[in-house]
Every structure is written in structure tokens, then in C-alpha cells.
Scaffold this active site. Structure first.
Site, PDB file in Angstrom:
ATOM      1  CB  SER A 174      53.187 -35.018-119.328  1.00 43.95           C
ATOM      2  OG  SER A 174      51.925 -35.060-119.937  1.00 43.95           O
TER       3      SER A 174
ATOM      4  CB  ILE B 133      39.442 -29.252-120.270  1.00 43.02           C
ATOM      5  CG1 ILE B 133      40.586 -29.338-121.263  1.00 43.02           C
ATOM      6  CG2 ILE B 133      38.409 -28.241-120.652  1.00 43.02           C
ATOM      7  CD1 ILE B 133      40.132 -29.717-122.656  1.00 43.02           C
ATOM      8  N   GLY B 134      41.779 -30.348-117.994  1.00 40.04           N
ATOM      9  CA  GLY B 134      42.333 -31.585-117.433  1.00 40.04           C
ATOM     10  C   GLY B 134      43.779 -31.403-117.030  1.00 40.04           C
ATOM     11  CE  LYS B 135      47.769 -29.090-112.336  1.00 38.75           C
ATOM     12  NZ  LYS B 135      48.751 -28.507-113.119  1.00 38.75           N
ATOM     13  N   GLY B 136      47.307 -33.880-116.197  1.00 44.56           N
ATOM     14  CA  GLY B 136      47.896 -35.213-116.124  1.00 44.56           C
ATOM     15  C   GLY B 136      49.310 -35.110-115.593  1.00 44.56           C
TER      16      GLY B 136
ATOM     17  CB  SER C 172      47.635 -28.040-117.516  1.00 41.34           C
ATOM     18  OG  SER C 172      48.406 -28.082-116.341  1.00 41.34           O
ATOM     19  CB  VAL C 173      44.420 -30.727-121.286  1.00 40.77           C
ATOM     20  CG1 VAL C 173      43.755 -30.680-122.651  1.00 40.77           C
ATOM     21  CG2 VAL C 173      45.398 -31.901-121.224  1.00 40.77           C
TER      22      VAL C 173
ATOM     23  CG  ASP D 178      49.009 -44.290-119.801  1.00 43.58           C
ATOM     24  OD1 ASP D 178      48.625 -45.061-118.896  1.00 43.58           O
ATOM     25  OD2 ASP D 178      49.270 -43.091-119.601  1.00 43.58           O
TER      26      ASP D 178
HETATM   27  N1  LIG Z   1      41.430 -33.728-126.932  1.00 44.57           N
HETATM   28  C1  LIG Z   1      40.829 -33.546-125.770  1.00 44.57           C
HETATM   29  N2  LIG Z   1      39.570 -33.087-125.710  1.00 44.57           N
HETATM   30  C2  LIG Z   1      38.948 -32.917-124.527  1.00 44.57           C
HETATM   31  N3  LIG Z   1      39.511 -33.172-123.328  1.00 44.57           N
HETATM   32  C3  LIG Z   1      40.770 -33.617-123.318  1.00 44.57           C
HETATM   33  C4  LIG Z   1      41.500 -33.834-124.527  1.00 44.57           C
HETATM   34  N4  LIG Z   1      42.715 -34.310-124.205  1.00 44.57           N
HETATM   35  C5  LIG Z   1      42.750 -34.391-122.883  1.00 44.57           C
HETATM   36  N5  LIG Z   1      41.601 -33.975-122.329  1.00 44.57           N
HETATM   37  C6  LIG Z   1      41.274 -33.918-120.899  1.00 44.57           C
HETATM   38  O1  LIG Z   1      42.449 -33.643-120.164  1.00 44.57           O
HETATM   39  C7  LIG Z   1      42.738 -34.700-119.242  1.00 44.57           C
HETATM   40  C8  LIG Z   1      44.244 -34.903-119.110  1.00 44.57           C
HETATM   41  O2  LIG Z   1      44.795 -35.120-120.374  1.00 44.57           O
HETATM   42  P1  LIG Z   1      45.956 -36.172-120.617  1.00 44.57           P
HETATM   43  O3  LIG Z   1      45.537 -37.427-119.960  1.00 44.57           O
HETATM   44  O4  LIG Z   1      46.241 -36.280-122.061  1.00 44.57           O
HETATM   45  O5  LIG Z   1      47.175 -35.564-119.884  1.00 44.57           O
HETATM   46  P2  LIG Z   1      48.415 -36.399-119.467  1.00 44.57           P
HETATM   47  O6  LIG Z   1      49.356 -35.495-118.813  1.00 44.57           O
HETATM   48  O7  LIG Z   1      48.899 -37.176-120.634  1.00 44.57           O
HETATM   49  O8  LIG Z   1      47.775 -37.413-118.439  1.00 44.57           O
HETATM   50  P3  LIG Z   1      48.388 -38.755-118.005  1.00 44.57           P
HETATM   51  O9  LIG Z   1      49.703 -38.891-118.612  1.00 44.57           O
HETATM   52  O10 LIG Z   1      48.430 -38.639-116.533  1.00 44.57           O
HETATM   53  O11 LIG Z   1      47.451 -39.808-118.498  1.00 44.57           O
HETATM   54  C9  LIG Z   1      41.976 -35.910-119.793  1.00 44.57           C
HETATM   55  O12 LIG Z   1      41.623 -36.812-118.784  1.00 44.57           O
HETATM   56  C10 LIG Z   1      40.753 -35.262-120.428  1.00 44.57           C
HETATM   57  O13 LIG Z   1      39.750 -35.048-119.470  1.00 44.57           O
END
Ligand SMILES: Nc1ncnc2c1ncn2[C@@H]1O[C@H](COP(=O)(O)OP(=O)(O)OP(=O)(O)O)[C@@H](O)[C@H]1O
Length: 472
Positions: free
Chosen positions: A114, A109-112, A116-117, A236
Site C-alpha cells: 500500500s 525503511i520499508g515498502k509494502g 512506503s515507510v 495479515d
Molecule cells: N513502525 C515501524 N517501525 C519501523 N519499521 C517499520 C514500521 N512500520 C513498518 N516498518 C517497516 O516497513 C516495512 C513495510 O511496512 P508495512 O508492512 O506496514 O507496509 P505495508 O504496505 O502495509 O506492507 P504490506 O501490506 O505489504 O504488509 C515493514 O516490513 C518494516 O520493515
């Protein structure tokens, strides 16, 4: 088992004694030695019987004690797990449980930066978002620890709930959150976002919904800054880290780079992280950060909510490939100018205006939000309001005055990943404050906000570009 052995020994001893008496009677014909042997035998019988009873008694007591301890232990375990739930303490999951919950990592559902989610469902039916943190990626172990430390101790309706975690091996960790169905705010205010992967939840929020989001986020930050045992700095704050639930309530997530700060401390020094476009100037200049750094990022998000666009937009003005030249548009500066010229409605997201059928958005309301945002992005941290004050302004409990003009500083890496929407995106988050400070000291006076050559690749060397816009 022990009872049976003791019984057999006792019976065998009695039989032995009887046999001994008969044999002695025949051989010694009731002589003195007979009585000596008889006495000794009777003493032995009593000793055996006494030993038997003592053992039996001890055994019964031990069993009783074991039963009591077992039931108390069970009660304690039940009580402990209940307390964990009530206190919102995270549960430790097994890797297999997460594999099953996510159907082998089927729904990304998402990738950041650090990891993937993935979406998943726990055995009890709870929908979860599982963040897979692979160490060696930009953040990692450190993020995992700070996220657990910060979020495990906080509970607020506008903060994402950390349900649990899992440590698979040294370089693969997982964080399990409540699943927030409508995903990131970025998908609801910007026309297109590179953060959308398997997510169909995009659209355009109405003015009322945006105002509610602004209040929710302000409340979450006010709680983190003022109502927790230590101040929690999120560090952040950006639309990607603000999630929307089914009713479009805002839930602040991603505590990966958050910091705890003692109540008495006014600022802390820490290496620079965060996301370009949202980082407060004091962090860029290496002069220490505080909760006011979150206030700055919040102000930028507020402007983006109003305008439906990123605060920094790179517009290709000349050339192509590696020779492309960009002109940067800094939205806070545009907003300031429109406010001065009395044309503030021109900065409002056109998609939202179309949705609301022009006229339904009150200009005074827009002005109020713009004023709040411009207070939040004041260059000097002490001039910025607290988040408690922001909540009062937004809820109309106190009146917000017109903010003073401020110096605006745009600092960023030269390596910029330009998104489809022309905005800057989440790359190369680690920067070195020392380098920034050096660059800052070289700047003499004001620079116009101009373009640089922009490379779209991830750069390992950290080069800074800085522009300062000062009030006229
Ligand atoms: N609890 C959640 N429920 C639904 N979607 C989520 C949830 N947590 C994260 N996501 C989805 O996943 C995406 C990436 O998550 P997240 O930002 O936490 O990753 P990250 O690696 O910490 O990103 P970054 O550090 O680059 O901000 C989010 O933009 C969101 O769309």
C-alpha cells in the site's frame, strides 16, 4: 473605546443643558416655556446618564464572561489534548510537519503493497515511522480507514502505537507510528529478505528470543481477539508485520486489512486479502472468517520461527525464463513427517543451532512449539485453540497435547514472485473467494504437492493453483 464615547456624550449633554438654560433665561426671562424646556433637559440628562451606566455595566459583565469562557476553553483544550495522549488517540499532522520530520522523505525503511515507510523525528524528539499511502496502489483509502479504526481503539505493549495521521489530498494519506528500531522479524529469521531496503538490522535470533517473540505475538493477538470491545481480526499476521524493538520484544503492526467483528458473531464474510502462505483455508474457500483465521496465520509464523524458513518454498526443478518449473516444499508437511519419525531437530533453523552451539536447544521445547503450531494450523477452525490458550501453552501454564493430523491445503495464485530466499513474497494480495470456491469444488480427492509453471510478473487476472495434502 465605548467608555470614552459614552463619557463625551454625557459631558456634551451637560454643556448643552447649561447653554440652553442661559439662552432661555435671556430670551424667555423665566417664563413657563423656560421651565418646560428645563424639565425636558433634566429628563434628557438623566436618560443619558442612565443609558451610560447601563452600558458600562453590560460591558463589564461581558468582558468578565469572555475572560471566564476563554480560560475554561483553554483548560478544556489542555484537558482534551491530555486525554488524547493518555487514551493514545491519534493526532492530525500537517503535511509540512511530516516533510520536516522525515527530512523530505529521506530515509526509506520499508515498502509494502500500500505504500512506503519512512523514518522521521518529530519536533519533540519522538522517532517515528511514517507510512505514505498513495491511493491507486493496491490498497489505499480503505486500508487507511481500517487501520485508523482498528488501531486507534487498541492499546497493548505488543501492538504498534499509531501516533497520528495526515490527509494531504484525496489520494495521499499518511500514518505516523512509533518507530520500532529493529524492523521486521523476517530480517531476523530468514537468511535474506527482499523487504530489506535501507535497513541494516538483520541477524539471527536465538531460541530464547524466538520463544519470547512467539509469546509476545500470542499475547497481542489474544488481546485483540478477547479483550477489546469488538473482536479485532488482524488478518495479515506474518513475519514482515511483526516488528522488533531494541530488546527484541515483538510489536505487531500493519492493521491495513484488519476487521472488527461483533462479540456474538462466530464468523464474517469478507473479500479475500492477506498474504500467500499465511491465509487460512476457510478464507480461501469463502466460508467465512473469524479470529481462528489469525490463529492459523500465527501457527504458520510459529513454524517459520522454528525453521528459519518460509512455509512455502518454490524450488526450480526444470527450465528457465517463462518455462521454469517449480516444485513446492510445504514446511508444515515436512515438520509433520519429521515429528512422526522422531527427527524433529532436523527442522530447526541451522543458523540458530550454530549460534546456540548444538545441545543448548531443548528438544522437548522444540516439540512443544511444534505441537502448538500444528494445533493452530488445523484445517477446521473450531479445532484450533484460542490465542489465550496458546499463551498458556507457551508460558508452560498448561500442557499441550499432541495434535491430530490434519488436511493441509496450499492454494495460491499462479503468478508468484519468488524471493532471493526461494520463498513466496508479498504480491497480488487481492483474490476472489468465488473463484477459489469454484476451483475447490473441482478438486476431487487429494492432489500431490507438485509444481506449476510460475510467472514472476504481477498478474491482473486471478488464476488459482490448489493442492491438498491429506493425512496418510
Ligand atoms: N513502525 C515501524 N517501525 C519501523 N519499521 C517499520 C514500521 N512500520 C513498518 N516498518 C517497516 O516497513 C516495512 C513495510 O511496512 P508495512 O508492512 O506496514 O507496509 P505495508 O504496505 O502495509 O506492507 P504490506 O501490506 O505489504 O504488509 C515493514 O516490513 C518494516 O520493515
Amino acid at each position: 473605546m465605548e467608555d470614552t464615547t459614552a463619557n463625551v456624550i454625557a459631558i456634551a449633554t451637560v454643556i448643552n443643558l447649561i447653554v440652553l438654560i442661559i439662552v432661555s433665561r435671556i430670551i424667555f426671562r423665566l417664563t413657563e416655556p423656560f421651565f418646560l424646556i428645563l424639565g425636558a433637559s433634566i429628563a434628557a440628562i438623566f436618560a443619558v446618564i442612565g443609558f451610560y451606566f447601563i452600558r458600562r455595566n453590560n460591558h463589564t459583565r461581558r468582558r468578565k464572561l469572555e475572560t471566564i469562557i476563554a480560560s475554561e476553553g483553554k483548560e478544556l483544550r489542555i484537558e482534551y489534548s491530555f486525554l488524547r495522549k493518555v487514551a493514545g488517540l491519534p493526532t492530525k499532522f500537517r503535511f509540512k510537519e511530516l516533510e520536516q520530520a522525515t527530512e523530505n522523505w529521506k530515509y526509506l525503511i520499508g515498502k509494502g503493497a500500500s505504500g512506503s515507510v519512512f523514518k522521521g523525528v518529530l519536533i519533540d524528539g519522538t522517532e517515528v515511522a511514517v507510512k505514505r499511502i498513495q491511493h491507486g496502489e493496491e490498497r489505499g483509502e480503505k486500508e487507511f480507514r481500517s487501520e485508523i479504526a482498528a488501531i486507534a481503539s487498541v492499546q497493548h505493549v505488543n501492538l504498534v502505537r499509531l501516533i497520528g495521521y495526515c490527509i494531504q489530498n484525496n489520494n495521499l494519506h499518511f500514518l505516523v507510528y512509533d518507530f520500532i528500531p529493529n524492523g521486521g522479524l523476517s530480517n531476523w529469521i530468514f537468511t535474506s529478505s527482499s523487504s530489506v531496503i535501507n535497513n541494516n538490522f538483520t541477524g539471527c535470533l536465538s531460541w530464547k528470543q524466538r520463544l519470547n517473540v512467539a509469546i509476545d505475538v500470542a499475547k497481542a493477538l489474544a488481546y485483540l481477539h478477547h479483550d477489546c470491545r469488538s473482536k479485532v481480526l488482524h488478518l495479515d499476521v506474518k513475519p514482515e508485520n511483526i516488528l522488533l524493538d531494541t530488546n527484541y520484544n515483538a510489536i505487531v503492526s500493519d492493521f491495513g486489512i484488519s476487521k472488527l467483528m461483533k462479540r456474538d458473531d462466530s464468523r464474517i464474510l469478507t473479500s479475500m486479502r492477506g498474504t500467500r502462505g499465511y491465509i487460512a483455508p476457510e478464507w480461501l474457500l469463502g466460508s467465512g472468517i473469524s479470529e481462528k483465521s489469525d490463529v492459523f496465520s500465527y501457527g504458520i509464523v510459529l513454524l517459520e520461527l522454528i525453521g528459519g524458513r518460509r512455509s512455502v518454498k518454490a524450488i526450480n526443478v526444470d527450465g528457465d525464463g517463462a518455462r521454469r518449473k517449480y516444485r513446492y516444499e510445504y514446511f508444515p508437511q515436512i515438520v509433520t513427517e519429521k515429528l512422526k519419525s522422531g527427527t524433529i531437530m532436523e527442522v530447526v533453523d541451522q543458523r540458530m543451532l550454530d549460534l546456540e552451539q548444538t545441545g543448548q536447544i531443548d528438544e522437548d521445547e522444540v516439540k512443544k512449539l511444534v505441537h502448538v503450531a500444528l494445533w493452530c494450523i488445523q484445517h477446521k477452525p473450531r479445532r484450533r485453540p484460542s490465542m489465550v490458550e496458546v499463551v498458556k501453552w507457551l508460558e508452560g501454564r498448561t500442557t499441550v497435547e499432541e495434535p491430530p493430523e490434519t488436511t493441509m491445503m496450499v492454494v495460491d495464485l499462479l503468478s508468484i514472485a519468488k524471493g532471493e530466499d526461494g520463498g513466496w513474497h508479498n504480491r497480488n494480495k487481492k483474490r476472489k473467494p468465488g473463484v477459489v470456491a469454484r476451483v475447490a469444488s473441482q478438486i476431487n480427492g487429494c492432489l500431490p504437492l507438485v509444481g506449476n509453471n510460475v510467472s514472476t510478473s504481477r498478474s491482473k487476472s486471478f488464476t488459482y493453483s490448489m493442492s491438498i495434502i491429506s493425512p496418510r
